[in-house]
Design a protein around this motif. Structure first.
Motif, PDB file in Angstrom:
ATOM      1  N   ILE A  75      -9.394   3.829  -1.398  1.00 43.15           N
ATOM      2  CA  ILE A  75      -9.002   3.602   0.001  1.00 43.15           C
ATOM      3  C   ILE A  75      -8.995   4.949   0.716  1.00 43.15           C
ATOM      4  O   ILE A  75      -8.427   5.921   0.216  1.00 43.15           O
ATOM      5  CB  ILE A  75      -7.559   3.013   0.102  1.00 43.15           C
ATOM      6  N   THR A 129       4.946   6.794   2.373  1.00 43.18           N
ATOM      7  CA  THR A 129       3.888   7.704   2.809  1.00 43.18           C
ATOM      8  C   THR A 129       3.473   7.216   4.197  1.00 43.18           C
ATOM      9  O   THR A 129       4.083   6.285   4.728  1.00 43.18           O
ATOM     10  CB  THR A 129       2.691   7.662   1.843  1.00 43.18           C
ATOM     11  N   LYS A 130       2.455   7.843   4.794  1.00 45.08           N
ATOM     12  CA  LYS A 130       1.868   7.422   6.075  1.00 45.08           C
ATOM     13  C   LYS A 130       2.875   7.463   7.224  1.00 45.08           C
ATOM     14  O   LYS A 130       2.719   6.755   8.220  1.00 45.08           O
ATOM     15  CB  LYS A 130       1.290   5.998   5.971  1.00 45.08           C
ATOM     16  N   SER A 159       0.803  -1.244   0.000  1.00 44.62           N
ATOM     17  CA  SER A 159       0.000   0.000   0.000  1.00 44.62           C
ATOM     18  C   SER A 159       0.829   1.285   0.000  1.00 44.62           C
ATOM     19  O   SER A 159       0.554   2.218   0.783  1.00 44.62           O
ATOM     20  CB  SER A 159      -0.918  -0.012   1.216  1.00 44.62           C
ATOM     21  N   TYR A 160       1.831   1.303  -0.847  1.00 41.91           N
ATOM     22  CA  TYR A 160       2.718   2.468  -0.945  1.00 41.91           C
ATOM     23  C   TYR A 160       3.080   2.651  -2.409  1.00 41.91           C
ATOM     24  O   TYR A 160       2.950   1.695  -3.194  1.00 41.91           O
ATOM     25  CB  TYR A 160       3.981   2.235  -0.092  1.00 41.91           C
ATOM     26  N   PRO A 161       3.558   3.842  -2.784  1.00 38.07           N
ATOM     27  CA  PRO A 161       3.880   4.034  -4.206  1.00 38.07           C
ATOM     28  C   PRO A 161       5.099   3.223  -4.642  1.00 38.07           C
ATOM     29  O   PRO A 161       6.202   3.460  -4.151  1.00 38.07           O
ATOM     30  CB  PRO A 161       4.153   5.544  -4.313  1.00 38.07           C
ATOM     31  N   GLU A 173      -3.579  14.056   0.111  1.00 32.68           N
ATOM     32  CA  GLU A 173      -3.717  13.058   1.179  1.00 32.68           C
ATOM     33  C   GLU A 173      -3.588  13.701   2.565  1.00 32.68           C
ATOM     34  O   GLU A 173      -4.304  13.341   3.499  1.00 32.68           O
ATOM     35  CB  GLU A 173      -2.637  11.986   0.999  1.00 32.68           C
ATOM     36  N   ASN A 203      -0.878  -2.489  -5.818  1.00 33.44           N
ATOM     37  CA  ASN A 203      -1.286  -1.506  -4.819  1.00 33.44           C
ATOM     38  C   ASN A 203      -2.606  -1.934  -4.172  1.00 33.44           C
ATOM     39  O   ASN A 203      -3.381  -2.666  -4.777  1.00 33.44           O
ATOM     40  CB  ASN A 203      -1.437  -0.148  -5.533  1.00 33.44           C
ATOM     41  N   ASP A 204      -2.878  -1.422  -2.943  1.00 38.12           N
ATOM     42  CA  ASP A 204      -4.138  -1.800  -2.283  1.00 38.12           C
ATOM     43  C   ASP A 204      -5.365  -1.301  -3.056  1.00 38.12           C
ATOM     44  O   ASP A 204      -6.419  -1.938  -3.052  1.00 38.12           O
ATOM     45  CB  ASP A 204      -4.186  -1.334  -0.821  1.00 38.12           C
ATOM     46  N   THR A 205      -5.236  -0.167  -3.752  1.00 38.87           N
ATOM     47  CA  THR A 205      -6.382   0.325  -4.534  1.00 38.87           C
ATOM     48  C   THR A 205      -6.642  -0.588  -5.729  1.00 38.87           C
ATOM     49  O   THR A 205      -7.781  -0.799  -6.123  1.00 38.87           O
ATOM     50  CB  THR A 205      -6.135   1.753  -5.052  1.00 38.87           C
ATOM     51  N   GLU A 221      -2.274   7.047  -7.435  1.00 39.36           N
ATOM     52  CA  GLU A 221      -1.556   7.733  -6.346  1.00 39.36           C
ATOM     53  C   GLU A 221      -2.163   9.134  -6.216  1.00 39.36           C
ATOM     54  O   GLU A 221      -1.475  10.162  -6.206  1.00 39.36           O
ATOM     55  CB  GLU A 221      -0.044   7.777  -6.602  1.00 39.36           C
ATOM     56  N   GLY A 279      -3.862   6.287   4.786  1.00 45.78           N
ATOM     57  CA  GLY A 279      -3.603   7.109   3.599  1.00 45.78           C
ATOM     58  C   GLY A 279      -4.821   7.094   2.698  1.00 45.78           C
ATOM     59  O   GLY A 279      -5.867   6.535   3.054  1.00 45.78           O
ATOM     60  N   THR A 280      -4.682   7.692   1.518  1.00 41.94           N
ATOM     61  CA  THR A 280      -5.805   7.630   0.572  1.00 41.94           C
ATOM     62  C   THR A 280      -5.287   7.508  -0.856  1.00 41.94           C
ATOM     63  O   THR A 280      -4.181   7.969  -1.164  1.00 41.94           O
ATOM     64  CB  THR A 280      -6.727   8.865   0.699  1.00 41.94           C
ATOM     65  N   ASN A 281      -6.123   6.901  -1.705  1.00 44.08           N
ATOM     66  CA  ASN A 281      -5.716   6.688  -3.094  1.00 44.08           C
ATOM     67  C   ASN A 281      -6.871   6.033  -3.854  1.00 44.08           C
ATOM     68  O   ASN A 281      -7.794   5.498  -3.247  1.00 44.08           O
ATOM     69  CB  ASN A 281      -4.481   5.758  -3.110  1.00 44.08           C
TER      70      ASN A 281
HETATM   71  C1  BGC Z   1      -0.099   5.383  -0.635  1.00 46.56           C
HETATM   72  C2  BGC Z   1      -0.880   4.602  -1.663  1.00 46.56           C
HETATM   73  C3  BGC Z   1      -1.981   3.817  -0.991  1.00 46.56           C
HETATM   74  C4  BGC Z   1      -2.833   4.706  -0.112  1.00 46.56           C
HETATM   75  C5  BGC Z   1      -3.942   3.957   0.609  1.00 46.56           C
HETATM   76  C6  BGC Z   1      -1.040   6.205   0.247  1.00 46.56           C
HETATM   77  O1  BGC Z   1      -0.319   6.794   1.281  1.00 46.56           O
HETATM   78  O2  BGC Z   1       0.826   6.238  -1.267  1.00 46.56           O
HETATM   79  O3  BGC Z   1      -0.031   3.763  -2.400  1.00 46.56           O
HETATM   80  O4  BGC Z   1      -2.770   3.203  -1.967  1.00 46.56           O
HETATM   81  O5  BGC Z   1      -2.032   5.362   0.832  1.00 46.56           O
HETATM   82  O6  BGC Z   1      -3.438   2.960   1.434  1.00 46.56           O
END
Ligand code: BGC
Length: 416
Positions: free
Chosen positions: A199, A137-138, A124-126, A260, A172-174, A232, A203-205
């Motif tokens: 999501i 992130t986060k 869940s990150y870029p 975000e 990615n989670d999205t 992203e 975080g959000t995406n």
């Molecule tokens: C991340 C995304 C992820 C989202 C939701 C963001 O901080 O960069 O990759 O999809 O959070 O978890």
């Protein structure tokens, strides 16, 4: 509240249409390799049908937790999660080095993977398609992992733990939420206008399916197929920001995740704290409460619980001042629901264009604690109201779906 308005905090999101248009413009630019949104394209096309009669190891590296499981698809393609195991996301509670990072991941994963298997890896990150982490992130503190390949790192760690030859499909989670949405079958007949995975948690995406022909930065794709695109979207920048958002960025931002930082779970607490401190500076709060809000940073669950009336004693004050505090804090949740809707509308309309759909219902699979657990405001209602205001004039409607364990199911779907 006047004080919020004076500081440019537009709780009604009156510019929603303009933000939507700019969001879509940035999405299109991202598909051409320009602009601010990474628009990361999965190498595999979307599929409408789940696999049957098989078992797949799945791993979910999320904002707060890490989870592994065996996902079993039965003869009808229905997914069942077996033997789910959890751990805390390494780096979410303090600095970790590379060895500690992979040790935590391996501890959670090991019981659910066997040598030589192919696993769905929801990250869940870029990250790029081959698994290179672009940036954290986060607030994750594991600098040694940035710029390295998290598929290679985990494969090597499994090797060292005596589980060699594993292969991984990273997503990615999205994208996982999007793939899970595609297997959803509504009870009633409806024309599907497209799918979105969204999501809103730590975080959000957002992710949606884009037509290969329209992804000009990757000319080699099949022009007819739909490919999952991880927008992203948290990196969007073309929207009106309040002075509080700017102060928060100046305090701890790095120019990334600007959108975000205005409405995802990990940021709402510090952002709310800034609003309270500024209100104290403007003389809106009593000396006791002013000192208190300057003495610490509140978390999102604390502020949410307080606004929902669950923890009336969070601040040292009487009922009147508590009501003022709620009026100051609640708008961050209202704006969050509306921002989320604009974000989803942008992805949904992109999905419709990709399919050539001019009407119909979007299937929007939403995951994340901020979306589903916020109690300070009727979050789903506010979100739906804003989304409908954006979609209905364009002849579209939406169906909000919540699929349990979508990250693990989506990860397993990506393998088959
Ligand atoms: C991340 C995304 C992820 C989202 C939701 C963001 O901080 O960069 O990759 O999809 O959070 O978890």
């Amino acid at each position: 509240m006047q004080f919020l308005l004076e500081n440019g905090f537009d709780v009604t999101v009156s510019a929603a249409e303009t933000i939507l248009a700019d969001f879509r413009d940035e999405m299109r630019k991202g598909l051409a390799g320009e602009g601010t949104l990474p628009m990361l394209v999965s190498p595999f096309p979307m599929r409408q049908r789940p696999p049957r009669d098989c078992e797949v190891p799945a791993f979910d590296v999320g904002g707060t937790n890490v989870r592994s499981a065996r996902v079993v698809f039965n003869a009808g393609g229905r997914a069942e999660i077996r033997n789910m195991l959890r751990g805390r996301m390494p780096g979410s509670q303090g600095l970790v080095d590379k060895a500690a990072f992979y040790k935590t991941l391996c501890d959670v994963l090991q019981p659910n993977i066997r040598a030589g298997e192919t696993m769905g890896y929801c990250f869940s990150y870029p990250a790029t398609n081959d698994g290179t982490l672009l940036f954290w992130t986060k607030g994750i503190q594991a600098p040694g992992i940035v710029g390295t390949n998290v598929v290679k790192g985990l494969t090597e760690a499994l090797d060292a733990a005596g589980i060699p030859g594993c292969r991984m499909t990273i997503l990615n989670d999205t994208v996982a939420a999007l793939l899970a949405a595609c297997t959803y079958r509504p009870d009633a007949e409806e024309t599907c206008a497209g799918h979105v995975g969204f999501i809103l948690g730590t975080g959000t995406n957002a992710a949606y399916g884009e037509r290969g022909a329209l992804i000009s930065k990757h000319p080699g794709l099949d022009p007819e197929m739909l490919y999952p695109v991880n927008c992203e979207s948290g990196n969007f920048t073309r929207f009106p920001r309040s002075r509080f958002d700017e102060l928060y960025e100046a305090e701890s931002g790095n120019g990334k995740g600007v959108w975000e930082r205005c409405f995802s779970g990990v940021h709402l607490g510090p952002l709310g704290t800034i609003i309270l401190r500024e209100a104290a500076g403007a003389g809106l709060l009593s000396p006791g409460v002013s000192d208190f809000v300057r003495s610490r940073t509140f978390t999102n669950p604390e502020l949410d619980d307080f606004c929902a009336g669950r923890t009336p004693d969070l601040f040292p004050c009487g009922a009147d001042e508590a009501a003022t505090l709620v009026k100051l804090i609640r708008p961050i949740y209202i704006r969050a629901a509306r921002f989320a809707a604009v974000n989803v509308a942008a992805a949904a309309l992109q999905a419709a264009d990709a399919r050539g759909a001019y009407t119909g219902t979007f299937r929007i699979n939403i995951d994340g604690s901020t979306f589903w657990k916020t109690a300070a405001v009727p979050f789903l209602h506010l979100f739906t109201e804003q989304l409908t205001a954006l979609l209905r004039p364009r002849s579209f409607s939406s169906r909000i779906i919540h699929i349990d364990d979508a990250p693990l199911i989506g990860a397993a779907l990506a393998v088959n």
